[in-house]
Write a protein that holds these residues in place. Structure first.
Motif, mmCIF file in Angstrom:
data_model
loop_
_atom_site.group_PDB
_atom_site.id
_atom_site.type_symbol
_atom_site.label_atom_id
_atom_site.label_comp_id
_atom_site.label_asym_id
_atom_site.label_seq_id
_atom_site.Cartn_x
_atom_site.Cartn_y
_atom_site.Cartn_z
ATOM 1 N N ILE A 157 24.351 67.421 -0.393
ATOM 2 C CA ILE A 157 24.793 67.806 -1.672
ATOM 3 C C ILE A 157 25.635 69.316 -1.627
ATOM 4 O O ILE A 157 26.653 69.369 -2.385
ATOM 5 N N HIS A 158 24.821 70.113 -1.206
ATOM 6 C CA HIS A 158 25.335 71.343 -1.308
ATOM 7 C C HIS A 158 26.344 71.647 -0.321
ATOM 8 O O HIS A 158 27.187 72.538 -0.518
ATOM 9 N N GLU A 159 26.435 70.687 0.515
ATOM 10 C CA GLU A 159 27.913 70.964 1.453
ATOM 11 C C GLU A 159 28.900 70.555 0.753
ATOM 12 O O GLU A 159 30.192 71.065 0.896
ATOM 13 N N ASN A 160 28.983 69.758 -0.266
ATOM 14 C CA ASN A 160 29.845 69.166 -1.314
ATOM 15 C C ASN A 160 30.122 70.202 -2.239
ATOM 16 O O ASN A 160 31.344 70.462 -2.614
ATOM 17 N N ASN A 161 28.915 70.914 -2.621
ATOM 18 C CA ASN A 161 29.212 71.727 -3.875
ATOM 19 C C ASN A 161 28.154 72.764 -3.618
ATOM 20 O O ASN A 161 26.924 72.674 -4.094
ATOM 21 N N PRO A 162 28.520 73.851 -2.955
ATOM 22 C CA PRO A 162 27.469 75.014 -2.701
ATOM 23 C C PRO A 162 26.819 75.524 -3.938
ATOM 24 O O PRO A 162 26.002 76.244 -3.828
ATOM 25 N N LYS A 163 27.446 75.225 -5.188
ATOM 26 C CA LYS A 163 26.841 75.871 -6.402
ATOM 27 C C LYS A 163 25.976 74.979 -7.168
ATOM 28 O O LYS A 163 25.443 75.231 -8.243
ATOM 29 N N ALA A 164 25.527 73.906 -6.346
ATOM 30 C CA ALA A 164 24.830 72.648 -6.903
ATOM 31 C C ALA A 164 23.459 73.309 -7.328
ATOM 32 O O ALA A 164 22.952 74.097 -6.580
ATOM 33 N N LYS A 165 22.960 72.995 -8.338
ATOM 34 C CA LYS A 165 21.658 73.363 -8.836
ATOM 35 C C LYS A 165 20.246 72.868 -7.791
ATOM 36 O O LYS A 165 20.541 71.856 -7.241
ATOM 37 N N GLN A 166 19.521 74.056 -7.289
ATOM 38 C CA GLN A 166 18.350 73.758 -6.354
ATOM 39 C C GLN A 166 17.423 72.868 -7.317
ATOM 40 O O GLN A 166 16.881 73.137 -8.096
ATOM 41 N N PRO A 167 17.162 71.867 -6.487
ATOM 42 C CA PRO A 167 16.148 70.882 -7.114
ATOM 43 C C PRO A 167 14.672 71.250 -6.711
ATOM 44 O O PRO A 167 14.431 72.044 -5.970
ATOM 45 N N ASN A 168 14.045 70.614 -7.485
ATOM 46 C CA ASN A 168 12.333 70.593 -7.016
ATOM 47 C C ASN A 168 12.346 69.707 -5.834
ATOM 48 O O ASN A 168 12.001 68.324 -6.163
ATOM 49 N N LEU A 169 12.233 70.143 -4.756
ATOM 50 C CA LEU A 169 12.246 69.120 -3.556
ATOM 51 C C LEU A 169 10.798 68.451 -3.428
ATOM 52 O O LEU A 169 10.797 67.348 -2.618
ATOM 53 N N GLN A 170 9.664 69.050 -3.977
ATOM 54 C CA GLN A 170 8.378 68.090 -4.135
ATOM 55 C C GLN A 170 8.667 66.905 -4.589
ATOM 56 O O GLN A 170 8.164 65.912 -4.116
ATOM 57 N N LYS A 171 9.053 67.036 -5.865
ATOM 58 C CA LYS A 171 9.567 65.701 -6.840
ATOM 59 C C LYS A 171 10.593 64.910 -6.046
ATOM 60 O O LYS A 171 10.234 63.628 -5.917
ATOM 61 N N TRP A 172 11.540 65.368 -5.272
ATOM 62 C CA TRP A 172 12.417 64.689 -4.736
ATOM 63 C C TRP A 172 11.722 63.787 -3.446
ATOM 64 O O TRP A 172 11.944 62.630 -3.251
ATOM 65 N N ALA A 173 10.832 64.508 -2.722
ATOM 66 C CA ALA A 173 10.045 63.967 -1.832
ATOM 67 C C ALA A 173 9.297 62.745 -2.145
ATOM 68 O O ALA A 173 8.867 61.887 -1.690
ATOM 69 N N ASP A 174 8.593 63.007 -3.339
ATOM 70 C CA ASP A 174 7.883 61.821 -3.887
ATOM 71 C C ASP A 174 8.640 60.573 -4.519
ATOM 72 O O ASP A 174 8.069 59.545 -4.023
ATOM 73 N N VAL A 175 10.087 61.134 -4.884
ATOM 74 C CA VAL A 175 10.915 59.633 -5.068
ATOM 75 C C VAL A 175 11.063 59.170 -3.641
ATOM 76 O O VAL A 175 11.086 57.912 -3.569
ATOM 77 N N MET A 176 11.342 59.779 -2.675
ATOM 78 C CA MET A 176 11.593 59.484 -1.189
ATOM 79 C C MET A 176 10.373 58.391 -0.844
ATOM 80 O O MET A 176 10.530 57.481 -0.123
ATOM 81 N N ARG A 177 9.075 58.842 -1.094
ATOM 82 C CA ARG A 177 7.906 58.214 -0.773
ATOM 83 C C ARG A 177 7.962 57.004 -1.224
ATOM 84 O O ARG A 177 7.796 55.663 -0.953
ATOM 85 N N LYS A 178 8.334 56.773 -2.803
ATOM 86 C CA LYS A 178 8.251 55.470 -3.219
ATOM 87 C C LYS A 178 9.385 54.611 -2.883
ATOM 88 O O LYS A 178 9.295 53.347 -2.814
ATOM 89 N N LEU A 179 10.584 55.312 -2.602
ATOM 90 C CA LEU A 179 11.594 54.497 -2.009
ATOM 91 C C LEU A 179 11.257 53.893 -0.693
ATOM 92 O O LEU A 179 11.644 52.380 -0.547
ATOM 93 N N VAL A 180 10.509 54.240 -0.194
ATOM 94 C CA VAL A 180 10.036 53.975 1.330
ATOM 95 C C VAL A 180 8.790 52.937 1.192
ATOM 96 O O VAL A 180 8.816 51.791 1.645
#
Length: 293
Positions: free
Chosen positions: A177-200
């Motif tokens: 995402i940041h490669e496409n938009n370097p100014k993109a907001k930094q997310p909560n990666l722990q929350k994102w990781a939990d979403v990835m866990r649910k996806l898997v």
């Protein structure tokens, strides 16, 4: 006549976690418990490197064995024991980018610290109780230390280590995402990781497929402006996967269009996931061996 309750499920009616009083006095109660649990698994370990036995685990998995401690506290305790020279760390992982720590104990250093703490030379096998703070007693007996199987409370948020495949996927999406938009907001990666866990784990999607979809959607003109979070990725995953497969068939019937860094990143995510799965399988085999005993 009034019936008097004879016990409580919150008092010991099974083999407790045991530590020697001298160890607890020298290092502290939680440090002593962690050292003793490390020793328990070292005694069962078949990983022999550089003239000593080793064990490995992520802090997320250690948290399952010490559910009353949060991961930050466990990290702090282990770091302190490493700095004291009692715990030794190593890296014997097959994959160069796998940062899972291996642990062993320097028994000479441990003995030195314990003996220097006890000027009265208290025998480590004396069977007295030691009160460390109000309400905390440590007792000595001869039961072996059992593996802790208590799960953390369900309301407790998961914390993902750097070697977690879910955090790796979250970082991969964030990077694209940041490669496409370097100014993109930094997310909560722990929350994102939990979403990835649910996806898997809940949606039953393959980790490698997830990494491929992440790379593909962030190269697509339309989807790169719409998939800007892990939750959006999960919501649209099936549609994204089918579209990726369709585009891959058009360009190359055998493979999705991955080259260079994208392919390396996808392969890395797959390799780490496979490495962690192998470690989990090895740990299960060791536990089964212990149970049979």
């Amino acid at each position: 006549m009034t019936n008097v309750t004879a016990s409580s499920p919150y008092l010991i009616n099974e083999n407790p976690m045991n530590v020697l009083p001298s160890l607890a006095v020298a290092f502290g109660i939680n440090q002593a418990i962690i050292l003793q649990q490390f020793q328990y698994w070292l005694s069962k370990s078949s990983n022999y490197r550089d003239d000593r036995k080793w064990i490995y685990n992520s802090f997320e998995d250690w948290n399952k064995q010490f559910p009353w401690l949060n991961i930050r506290t466990i990290k702090r305790i282990v770091k302190g024991l490493v700095e004291q020279g009692v715990i030794i760390t190593g890296n014997y992982n097959k994959l160069s980018f796998d940062r899972t720590n291996w642990y062993s104990i320097d028994y000479d250093k441990l003995t030195q610290i314990v003996e220097s703490t006890h000027s009265d030379k208290m025998s480590p096998r004396e069977g007295q109780n030691v009160t460390l703070s109000k309400g905390q007693n440590v007792t000595n007996n001869n039961h072996r230390l059992p593996e802790i199987t208590t799960k953390p409370s369900s309301h407790k948020s998961k914390i993902y280590d750097d070697d977690s495949p879910y955090l790796i996927l979250a970082n991969f999406l964030n990077k694209k995402i940041h490669e496409n938009n370097p100014k993109a907001k930094q997310p909560n990666l722990q929350k994102w990781a939990d979403v990835m866990r649910k996806l898997v784990e809940i949606d039953k999607r393959d980790k490698h497929d997830v990494s491929l979809v992440i790379d593909w959607c962030q190269k697509d003109d339309f989807w790169s402006t719409n998939i800007l979070s892990a939750s959006k990725l999960r919501k649209q995953f099936d549609q994204l996967y089918l579209k990726m497969q369709k585009d891959a068939t058009k360009s190359n019937p055998s493979e999705p269009p991955l080259t260079g860094e994208a392919k390396r990143a996808a392969d890395e995510a797959k390799a780490i996931a496979e490495g962690l799965a192998q470690k989990k399988e090895n740990s299960a085999k060791e536990r089964n061996g212990t149970d049979e005993r």
